[in-house]
Design an enzyme around this catalytic site. Sequence first.
Site, PDB file in Angstrom:
ATOM      1  CB  SER A   1      19.639  26.297  56.119  1.00 33.38           C
ATOM      2  OG  SER A   1      19.552  26.126  54.716  1.00 33.38           O
ATOM      3  CD  GLN A   2      23.937  31.518  53.473  1.00 33.12           C
ATOM      4  OE1 GLN A   2      24.111  31.665  52.273  1.00 33.12           O
ATOM      5  NE2 GLN A   2      23.415  32.469  54.235  1.00 33.12           N
TER       6      GLN A   2
ATOM      7  CG  ASP B   1      16.193  19.283  54.230  1.00 31.96           C
ATOM      8  OD1 ASP B   1      15.793  19.981  53.278  1.00 31.96           O
ATOM      9  OD2 ASP B   1      16.955  19.703  55.116  1.00 31.96           O
TER      10      ASP B   1
END
Length: 323
Positions: free
Chosen positions: A186-187, A272
């Site tokens: 993710s990040q 997602d």
Amino acid sequence: MPFPDLVQPELGAYVSSVGMPDDFVQFWTSTIADARQAGGEVSIVQAQTTLTAVQSFDVTFPGYGGHPIKGWLILPTHHEGRLPLVAQYIGYGGGRGLAHEQLHWAASGFAYFRMDTRGQGSDWSVGETADPVGSTSSIPGFMTRGVLDKNDYYYRRLFTDAVRAIDALLGLDFVDPERIAVCGDSQGGGISLAVGGIDPRVKAVMPDVPFLCDFPRAVQTAVRDPYLEIVRFLAQHREKKAAVFETLNYFDCVNFARRSKAPALFSVALMDEVCPPSTVYGAFNAYAGEKTITEYEFNNHEGGQGYQERQQMTWLSRLFGVG
């Protein structure tokens, strides 16, 4: 649930329309140079754990502006010579966690570093690094902190921290400078793409369900935060769209992907709702180096989790000649 975004074959053929600013390279070159000029001390002390099969160290190093950034360094207890290094960056809202977590890289013969995330670390895992820099008006969260000026944007500081972590670790005599990998989900996956695009010392990039990719499409297709922080900001600051996206172009991982030459192993989850799969493919298809991608067709933002970690360990061990 229905698939929230494009499906194959349209998904694999998607090309991002994100443009690279003319001064993109100069902006990041000067940003990193300024951070290095700011200097600062690196501290490495034994962590207080009961672990015996690995060695654990509490690290503090200078990030953006020389600000102190924390991290955990985990090593195999018995090792000889220089070790390949895996630096991991953390997902949105999380921090470095606890020293006894995430031991699989050290157990596989790698030096492993997990960087804390400035100002985060109170959502799903703990952090200990403050962000001493203020911000103009923003939506709660981090996506719009300083977003009206690329020089003030939060992710300028965070991406710089991530490069400075590599600087600090390469000074250690047990780290092999020719076998440096970065990863994250993710990040953290977005940060790994940014570091791979900035720092040619990185020899492998492993972004899982990466965030911070293809902002224009993301804000139109994401169902859940954090991209929707930008939407809510623009719903109030109606006249500032151009300024916001001008800033975001300097932090869009599609642009970092265009400059990355290291081999890369991506993953994407086709259900997602946080990082729409087309935004991941926007970065993947722009990626300039050798690359492969694993799809998790029926997963949401959790992606492959342990399955992807297993694939990463196999892929990186082969690439770096470990085991």
